[in-house]
Enzyme design. Structure first.
Site, PDB file in Angstrom:
ATOM      1  N   SER A  85      -9.432   4.328  -0.282  1.00 40.29           N
ATOM      2  CA  SER A  85      -9.647   3.963  -1.669  1.00 40.29           C
ATOM      3  C   SER A  85     -10.957   4.579  -2.163  1.00 40.29           C
ATOM      4  O   SER A  85     -11.094   5.793  -2.150  1.00 40.29           O
ATOM      5  CB  SER A  85      -9.623   2.443  -1.819  1.00 40.29           C
ATOM      6  OG  SER A  85      -9.491   2.064  -3.161  1.00 40.29           O
ATOM      7  N   ASP A 135       1.376   2.349  -5.298  1.00 41.02           N
ATOM      8  CA  ASP A 135      -0.037   1.977  -5.360  1.00 41.02           C
ATOM      9  C   ASP A 135      -0.463   1.806  -6.812  1.00 41.02           C
ATOM     10  O   ASP A 135      -0.332   2.727  -7.621  1.00 41.02           O
ATOM     11  CB  ASP A 135      -0.874   3.064  -4.684  1.00 41.02           C
ATOM     12  CG  ASP A 135      -2.307   2.637  -4.432  1.00 41.02           C
ATOM     13  OD1 ASP A 135      -2.795   1.732  -5.126  1.00 41.02           O
ATOM     14  OD2 ASP A 135      -2.945   3.214  -3.533  1.00 41.02           O
ATOM     15  N   HIS A 192      -1.064  -0.205  -2.288  1.00 42.90           N
ATOM     16  CA  HIS A 192      -2.419   0.185  -1.911  1.00 42.90           C
ATOM     17  C   HIS A 192      -2.763  -0.179  -0.465  1.00 42.90           C
ATOM     18  O   HIS A 192      -3.489   0.542   0.205  1.00 42.90           O
ATOM     19  CB  HIS A 192      -3.416  -0.486  -2.864  1.00 42.90           C
ATOM     20  CG  HIS A 192      -4.778   0.116  -2.857  1.00 42.90           C
ATOM     21  ND1 HIS A 192      -5.023   1.431  -3.190  1.00 42.90           N
ATOM     22  CD2 HIS A 192      -5.995  -0.413  -2.564  1.00 42.90           C
ATOM     23  CE1 HIS A 192      -6.315   1.680  -3.103  1.00 42.90           C
ATOM     24  NE2 HIS A 192      -6.930   0.580  -2.725  1.00 42.90           N
TER      25      HIS A 192
END
Length: 708
Positions: free
Chosen positions: A560, A645, A680
């Site tokens: 991320s 995501d 995610h």
């Protein structure tokens, strides 16, 4: 700009490209990667001109057949490249699985005469949530079986889980795609039936004391900002009662441990505001505790007619004050814990007689216990040089027992119960590492690297005892460094598959995180963001200089915002690393931060900057990984993403890989792996998640020359 539609090209063309690529794959020693077509899109702002050849890969609905075909072609390429290592991947999976107690039980906790817990069963992907009335010997009542809910679905996640005060109803939310979009369900626990009451896009749920009124926070369908509060009466109407209109803020809903108040938090990354409502007055109006003041965050808990307020009014690292509910104005504040520039106050847990304050000093968390009747305090100490600790489930207010979870890189997760009055500590459970595990055979150290500006950067280093620093030890360096998030020094039984093969595992606690207090975060955000990258490079250079490893044996990993870190440091120092694992990476900084319709944009101007302002644009432009790729040699790289995501859209890593393929001059691997049915956090099922870990461990180890 980014929201403009791209010109389509035919499915037949992509089919030809993919078919041709597959044909070449079959004829060569190493398969030939798919090459994405280019379709230049020009963006101009602040006198700067950017050309994006791969903007066409963006598909907000995730249904464009050309895009799906390209992602699947990349997956097929990745699978073919790693096919010779499939037996090794299976071996890693089986040895990691063998360490896990597949049929297991969490530590039950008591809440209003029921013991709540979850359990897992061998062969089942998801936990089963249960309770027993009055005694652990009572019959079991299954509340939610995620395995049943997941039947026929590739993803299942539980969000909120709230039981009404009378124990008769359960409100819970589920996500079936990985997009972190949760649907509300209400179950009548006396009949086992679900009520027709439901709602979409629910991010927070709390019951009022009447057992009939439910408060919900619902997110915006486009930006995913939690911005509206609703009141719902079972079997009746749902009404909007508050909207947070400032796009920098999100809403959060909670209920105080004594159950007397509902609290509504409006919060940005720098400022917050608390509203409150007596839980026995559900038709009332939420009142503002203190109006928001730019640059000051505060949070509130309640006990015996007093607010205990954590506030930055008086210092960035917070202090705690006490104020009567009847008049909490500043003139009535009584200082409880003063501000300390070297110690960050993270939270407070309140009980009938005691308070437990969690602080962070020199990067490590500590508990201070306060006897609120006698005015005394004491510290709960922890022995290891690096660890992670935090409160476990403490549902009861009228108790002297405080539960917390402790672990370290070499100590499995352990749940303790601590008597706040007698100071007696009891280990309730330590996660079992099946097959035997001896922590004395491993070493954890807290070291410090020196940054380019002289600041000392904490490093946690773990390895198997007996390792000699030859300068050639395979090493994995992990980093994040954003949002003030502190990376916990926790335990992973999976990681033993690395340590037992002679690898060193290191965590760089770099600026931009929160390990060393609020200043640590501020020194790694906005116009100081590059400190995050140079800190990480300094940690890598320290490990090399101290002969833990060398560039030829050093791998790095981040996800991320940590994927942004991976992209930035690889662009800055491609010579320093041998392998890069970049998970759901935020690499297309300029396009994302210039598009206010995306979830991670306007609310994060405070973290990254607003590129509509030239100074911020120029600074972000100078480090954005996608925009700063150049021809040259790069480390071997595995980029992992997920189609659903919602935090970092799949097209960021897909575009990054497509562009890098045209620029890299070396023959090291560049692989893109897209989970077509997750979000995610990757796979939701525990066995599927373990398979994902085995997959990227296989890439990591084989690229470092370890394949058995």
């Amino acid at each position: 700009m980014r929201y403009l539609t791209h010109k389509p090209f035919t499915c037949q063309l992509i089919a030809v490209v993919v078919t041709a690529s597959l044909a070449v794959m079959a004829q060569t020693t190493r398969p030939t990667p798919p090459i994405a077509k280019t379709e230049p899109r020009v963006f101009e702002l602040h006198g700067d001109r950017r050309v994006d050849d791969y903007f066409w890969l963006r598909d907000d609905k995730r249904q464009n057949p050309e895009v799906i075909a390209y992602l699947e072609a990349e997956n097929a390429y990745t699978e073919r490249v790693l096919a010779p290592h499939k037996a090794f991947e299976d071996k890693l999976y089986q040895e990691m699985l063998a360490r896990i107690k597949e049929t297991d039980l969490s530590v039950p906790y008591l809440y209003r005469n029921f013991f709540y817990y979850y359990r897992t069963e061998q062969g089942k992907q998801y936990p089963i949530y249960c309770r027993k009335k009055g005694s652990l010997d009572a019959p079991e009542e299954i509340l939610v079986d995620l395995n049943q809910l997941a039947e026929g679905k590739s993803f299942m996640a539980l969000g909120a889980f709230a039981v009404s005060d009378d124990g008769r109803r359960l409100a819970y939310t589920t996500d079936e795609t990985g997009y972190r979009q949760y649907k509300l369900h209400i179950k009548d626990l006396t009949t086992g039936e679900h009520l027709p009451d439901t709602a979409e896009r629910v991010t927070s749920v709390e019951w009022a004391a009447d057992n009939q009124t439910l408060f919900l926070i619902i997110e915006d369908p486009v930006t995913k900002r939690s911005n509206k509060l609703f009141r719902h009466t079972l079997g009746g109407k749902t009404e909007e009662i508050f909207e947070e209109t400032d796009e920098l803020y999100n809403l959060g809903l909670d209920r105080t441990r004594d159950r007397k108040y509902l609290t509504l938090l409006s919060i940005s990354s720098t400022t917050s505001e608390v509203r409150y409502l007596p839980s026995d007055q559900p038709q009332g109006t939420f009142q503002v505790l203190f109006p928001r003041t730019e640059g000051i965050r505060y949070f509130a808990e309640h006990r015996n007619g007093e607010w205990f307020i954590l506030t930055q009014d008086g210092g960035k690292n917070f202090r705690i004050v006490r104020a009567p509910v009847s008049d909490p104005s500043k003139s009535n504040w009584r200082e409880f814990v003063p501000h300390n520039p070297k110690v960050k106050i993270e939270s407070i847990d309140l009980f009938t007689r005691h308070a437990v304050v969690t602080t962070r000093e020199d990067g490590l968390q500590k508990f201070t216990v306060f006897d609120l009747e006698q005015g005394k305090s004491h510290l709960i100490a922890f022995p290891e040089p690096a660890y992670a600790v935090g409160g476990a489930t403490n549902a009861e207010f009228e108790t002297t027992r405080f539960r917390y979870a402790y672990e370290s890189p070499i100590t499995p997760r352990s749940v303790y119960e601590y008597d706040l009055a007698t100071r007696q500590q009891t280990l309730l459970k330590q996660n079992e590492v099946v097959g035997g595990y001896d922590k004395t055979q491993y070493v954890t150290k807290r070291l410090f690297a020196t940054a380019s500006d002289g600041v000392k950067i904490p490093l946690t280093v773990t390895y198997r005892k007996g390792l000699r620093r030859t300068g050639k030890n395979p090493t994995l360096l992990y980093g994040y460094g954003s949002y003030g998030v502190s990376i916990p020094d926790g335990f992973s039984s999976n990681r033993l598959s690395l340590l037992n093969r002679g690898m060193i595992f290191a965590v760089a606690h770099i600026r931009g995180g929160g390990e060393m207090g609020e200043e640590w975060h501020e020194q790694g955000k906005l116009m100081q963001k590059k400190n995050t990258f140079t800190d990480f490079i300094a940690c890598a250079e320290f490990l090399i200089r101290e002969k833990y490893t060398s560039p030829a044996h050093l791998a790095i990993q981040g996800g991320s915002a940590g994927g942004l870190l991976m992209g930035a440091v690889t662009n800055m120092r491609p010579d320093l690393f041998r392998v890069v694992i970049s998970q759901v990476p935020f690499v297309d900084v300029m396009n994302t931060m210039l598009d206010p319709t995306l979830p991670l944009t306007t609310g994060e101007y405070i973290e990254w900057g607003n590129p509509n302002e030239k100074a911020a644009y120029d600074y972000m432009r100078s480090y954005s990984p996608y925009d700063n790729l150049q021809p040259g040699n790069y480390p071997a790289m595995l980029v992992i993403t997920a189609l659903n995501d919602s935090q970092v859209a799949y097209w960021e890593p897909a575009k990054y890989v497509a562009k890098l393929r045209t620029l890299k001059k070396d023959d090291r691997l560049l692989l893109l792996k897209t989970n077509m049915g997750a979000g995610h956090g990757g796979a939701s099922g525990r066995y599927d998640a373990l398979r994902e870990t085995a997959f990227y461990y296989t890439f990591l180890l084989t690229q470092l020359g370890i394949g058995k």
